[in-house]
Design a protein around this motif. Structure first.
Motif, PDB file in Angstrom:
ATOM      1  N   TYR A  53       4.385  -4.150   2.758  1.00 51.42           N
ATOM      2  CA  TYR A  53       3.897  -3.112   1.861  1.00 51.42           C
ATOM      3  C   TYR A  53       4.947  -2.020   1.701  1.00 51.42           C
ATOM      4  N   THR A  54       4.737  -1.199   0.695  1.00 55.94           N
ATOM      5  CA  THR A  54       5.485   0.048   0.567  1.00 55.94           C
ATOM      6  C   THR A  54       4.476   1.166   0.796  1.00 55.94           C
ATOM      7  N   HIS A 105      -7.000  -6.779   1.859  1.00 54.42           N
ATOM      8  CA  HIS A 105      -7.136  -5.994   0.632  1.00 54.42           C
ATOM      9  C   HIS A 105      -8.185  -4.891   0.829  1.00 54.42           C
ATOM     10  N   ASN A 160      -6.102   3.603   1.419  1.00 56.37           N
ATOM     11  CA  ASN A 160      -5.759   4.386   0.227  1.00 56.37           C
ATOM     12  C   ASN A 160      -6.849   5.374  -0.170  1.00 56.37           C
ATOM     13  N   THR A 169       2.823  -5.676  -0.985  1.00 51.08           N
ATOM     14  CA  THR A 169       3.807  -6.438  -1.753  1.00 51.08           C
ATOM     15  C   THR A 169       3.765  -7.927  -1.419  1.00 51.08           C
ATOM     16  N   ASN A 228      -7.518  -0.868   0.843  1.00 55.42           N
ATOM     17  CA  ASN A 228      -8.304  -0.006  -0.044  1.00 55.42           C
ATOM     18  C   ASN A 228      -8.871   1.176   0.736  1.00 55.42           C
ATOM     19  N   LYS A 251       0.099   6.759   0.034  1.00 56.59           N
ATOM     20  CA  LYS A 251      -0.427   5.576  -0.663  1.00 56.59           C
ATOM     21  C   LYS A 251       0.322   4.354  -0.171  1.00 56.59           C
ATOM     22  N   TYR A 252      -0.425   3.282   0.012  1.00 56.58           N
ATOM     23  CA  TYR A 252       0.130   1.999   0.439  1.00 56.58           C
ATOM     24  C   TYR A 252      -0.048   0.994  -0.683  1.00 56.58           C
ATOM     25  N   ASP A 253       1.002   0.218  -0.960  1.00 56.24           N
ATOM     26  CA  ASP A 253       0.938  -0.855  -1.949  1.00 56.24           C
ATOM     27  C   ASP A 253       1.363  -2.151  -1.280  1.00 56.24           C
TER      28      ASP A 253
END
Length: 169
Positions: free
Chosen positions: A110-111, A39, A46, A97, A43, A93-95
């Motif tokens: 991730y997306t 995480h 991003n 999942t 962060n 940007k990375y999210d």
């Protein structure tokens, strides 16, 4: 049944209790720490801070991806790679999942995406300002709280489709 309390049997009981009670707790702590590290890493990604991203990696870390041939090595490679991503797609940007973690490895799904508004000079003109969104995954091996190996995967065909490669005649 009280024979377990005899002194000569205690030498077997204590190691068994250690294995049953304390070892799983130690592994759970490492696994939790690895998830927290991911995480924090994402962060930093991003925030487009390639120096902070490199700080998560061991000095001799090995990186593999379909984005380049062969293996890249070391923190300087991490800085260079992520700086290129941040420059080529300034809004990338990375999210996260999904995360699957053990005490020495983590797989992050991730997306990621953005607008390819600053492609490298060698990139074809038709890619300029194309928006892309992709699914990816990376396996991270971790030792001594540092990433030692990073192997990433994503669908290159989907990327090429989204940036106009297949629209060329």
């Amino acid at each position: 049944m009280l024979y377990l309390y005899k002194k000569h049997h205690m030498k077997y009981l204590l190691p068994a209790l250690f294995c049953i009670v304390l070892l799983p707790a130690a592994y759970a702590q490492k696994t939790t720490a690895n998830v927290e590290m991911m995480h924090s890493l994402f962060n930093a990604i991003n925030q487009h801070d390639s120096i902070a991203v490199a700080g998560f990696f061991a000095d001799s870390a090995k990186l593999e991806s379909p984005n380049w041939e062969g293996t890249q090595t070391g923190k300087q490679a991490v800085t260079t790679i992520y700086s290129r991503y941040f420059k080529g797609t300034p809004d990338i940007k990375y999210d996260i999942t999904n995360i699957i973690a053990t005490d020495d490895a983590v797989v992050v799904e991730y997306t990621f995406g953005g607008k390819f508004s600053n492609p490298e000079a060698s990139s074809p003109a038709y890619m300029l300002n194309k928006i892309y969104s992709l699914k990816g995954s990376t396996r991270f091996n971790i030792s001594n709280n540092k990433i030692t190996t990073s192997v990433s995967y994503f669908d290159q065909v989907a990327f090429l489709r989204q940036v106009g490669f297949f629209d060329q005649h």
